[in-house]
Design an enzyme around this catalytic site. Sequence first.
Site, mmCIF file in Angstrom:
data_model
loop_
_atom_site.group_PDB
_atom_site.id
_atom_site.type_symbol
_atom_site.label_atom_id
_atom_site.label_comp_id
_atom_site.label_asym_id
_atom_site.label_seq_id
_atom_site.Cartn_x
_atom_site.Cartn_y
_atom_site.Cartn_z
ATOM 1 C CB SER A 167 -0.885 0.031 1.243
ATOM 2 O OG SER A 167 -1.612 -1.149 1.374
ATOM 3 C CE LYS A 179 -4.653 -1.080 2.013
ATOM 4 N NZ LYS A 179 -5.285 -2.118 2.826
ATOM 5 C CE LYS A 199 1.860 2.170 4.626
ATOM 6 N NZ LYS A 199 1.200 1.196 3.782
HETATM 7 P P1 NAD Z 1 5.557 -6.206 7.544
HETATM 8 O O1 NAD Z 1 6.321 -5.082 8.146
HETATM 9 O O2 NAD Z 1 5.079 -7.303 8.416
HETATM 10 O O3 NAD Z 1 6.397 -6.868 6.343
HETATM 11 C C1 NAD Z 1 7.132 -6.126 5.439
HETATM 12 C C2 NAD Z 1 8.246 -6.994 4.888
HETATM 13 O O4 NAD Z 1 8.950 -6.239 3.908
HETATM 14 C C3 NAD Z 1 9.266 -7.431 5.943
HETATM 15 O O5 NAD Z 1 9.314 -8.834 6.018
HETATM 16 C C4 NAD Z 1 10.594 -6.863 5.431
HETATM 17 O O6 NAD Z 1 11.673 -7.748 5.537
HETATM 18 C C5 NAD Z 1 10.287 -6.637 3.967
HETATM 19 N N1 NAD Z 1 11.176 -5.587 3.426
HETATM 20 C C6 NAD Z 1 11.252 -4.286 3.773
HETATM 21 N N2 NAD Z 1 12.236 -3.691 3.079
HETATM 22 C C7 NAD Z 1 12.791 -4.640 2.293
HETATM 23 C C8 NAD Z 1 13.858 -4.667 1.383
HETATM 24 N N3 NAD Z 1 14.580 -3.549 1.128
HETATM 25 N N4 NAD Z 1 14.170 -5.816 0.758
HETATM 26 C C9 NAD Z 1 13.454 -6.943 1.009
HETATM 27 N N5 NAD Z 1 12.432 -7.003 1.877
HETATM 28 C C10 NAD Z 1 12.105 -5.856 2.508
HETATM 29 O O7 NAD Z 1 4.330 -5.513 6.792
HETATM 30 P P2 NAD Z 1 2.908 -6.164 6.394
HETATM 31 O O8 NAD Z 1 1.971 -5.996 7.528
HETATM 32 O O9 NAD Z 1 3.123 -7.483 5.776
HETATM 33 O O10 NAD Z 1 2.437 -5.101 5.287
HETATM 34 C C11 NAD Z 1 2.993 -5.078 3.961
HETATM 35 C C12 NAD Z 1 2.164 -4.121 3.115
HETATM 36 O O11 NAD Z 1 0.821 -4.590 3.068
HETATM 37 C C13 NAD Z 1 2.091 -2.692 3.673
HETATM 38 O O12 NAD Z 1 2.095 -1.769 2.615
HETATM 39 C C14 NAD Z 1 0.770 -2.671 4.403
HETATM 40 O O13 NAD Z 1 0.238 -1.354 4.486
HETATM 41 C C15 NAD Z 1 -0.070 -3.592 3.528
HETATM 42 N N6 NAD Z 1 -1.184 -4.272 4.195
HETATM 43 C C16 NAD Z 1 -1.011 -4.871 5.417
HETATM 44 C C17 NAD Z 1 -2.102 -5.503 6.015
HETATM 45 C C18 NAD Z 1 -1.979 -6.153 7.376
HETATM 46 O O14 NAD Z 1 -3.032 -6.479 7.973
HETATM 47 N N7 NAD Z 1 -0.788 -6.358 7.919
HETATM 48 C C19 NAD Z 1 -3.346 -5.547 5.374
HETATM 49 C C20 NAD Z 1 -3.465 -4.975 4.115
HETATM 50 C C21 NAD Z 1 -2.378 -4.335 3.530
#
Ligand code: NAD
Length: 306
Positions: free
Chosen positions: A108, A183, A251
Amino acid sequence: MSNNLQSSSRPTRPAVAWIGLGIMGSPMSENLIKAGYDVTGFTLEQDKLDRLTAAGGTAAKSIAEAVKDADVIVTMVPASPQVEAIAYGPDGILENAKSGALIVDMSSITPQTSVDLAKNAKEKGIRVIDAPVSGGEAGAIEAVLSIMVGGEQADFDEAKPLLDALGKTIVLCGPHGSGQTVKAANQLIVAVNIQACAEAVVFLEKSGVDLKAALDVLNGGLAGSTVLTRKKDNFLNRDFKPGFRIDLHHKDMGIVTDAARNVGAALPVGGVVAQLVASLRAQGDGGLDHSALLRSVERLSGNQVA
Ligand code: NAD
C-alpha cells in the site's frame, strides 16, 4: 500434492519471485505455493526466509537472485520508500529482472509512486500493476483478500489466475495508481470504522452493559461490519498484537489525506481520525494493531491504560 487436480487443466504456471515476506507476504506466498507456483523469495529477516523454505519455496540471498528468472515478481513491503528501495538501483528489480517480466506490487503506497514505477519499468520492458489488498492477516491466511488493481487490462488478465490464489474479490479499478487510490479510500473507511467501534466499546463499558452481548447484537444490524467481526475479540480481550500495525495505518492516513487534498476532496472525519492515529503512535503504540485506537479513547475517557 493437493494441486494435482488443478494442474492437469492449467497451463504451466509462471515462475514467481516474492519480495517482502512479512505479516502479509508470508501467508500470501504460501498460498501461491499451495496453488502449485514455484516461489523464490527474498526479505530482510532470516526466520521469514526459513519459513518460506519450510513451506516449499526457495530462499534467495538477494533481490537480484530472486528476480533474475522470474516471470512474475510480487512485492509486499511496507511503504513507498521500501518499494523504491527494492525497485531501483543496481541491486533492484528493474536492473535485474528479465525484460517482459510483470511486477505485481501489492504494497500500500502512494498512487504517484505506482505511476512512476510503471513508467520507469516500461523503459526496461518490464510491466507493472499496482495491486494493494484489504482483508488483513486473516484474509491473507484464508486467501480471501480484496485486491484492487491499477494498470493495463492485458496485465491484469495475465495476473488474474495468480491473484485468484490470494483473494476473492479482485477488480481492475483503472490505470496505474488507481488500485492505490481505492486502497487509500479503504483505509479511510477502516480507520473511521475502528474509531467508531472503539468509542462504542468505551461508552458501553462505562454504561455497565455486557460488552460481548452488545457487540454481538450490534454486529447483526446496520452497525455491523467486517471491522467489528474481525476486531471484536481484540476489543474484548484488549489483545493488540498486530495484525495491522498503527505505524502502517498512520502511513495510509497520510496517503489518503494527501491524495484527497490534491483532488479537492474534504475529509473532515478522516482528518480527525488521522490525528488520533498519529497521537496513538506518538504515545509509543505504533507497533500495536490498529484496534488499539481503543486505548486512545480510553485515555481520553480517563481510564487507566497499561
Ligand atoms: P511487515 O512489516 O510485516 O512486512 C514487510 C516486509 O517487507 C518485511 O518482512 C521486510 O523484511 C520486507 N522488506 C522491507 N524492506 C525490504 C527490502 N529492502 N528488501 C526486502 N524485503 C524488505 O508488513 P505487512 O503488515 O506485511 O504489510 C505489507 C504491506 O501490506 C504494507 O504496505 C501494508 O500497508 C499492507 N497491508 C497490510 C495488512 C496487514 O493487515 N498487515 C493488510 C493490508 C495491507
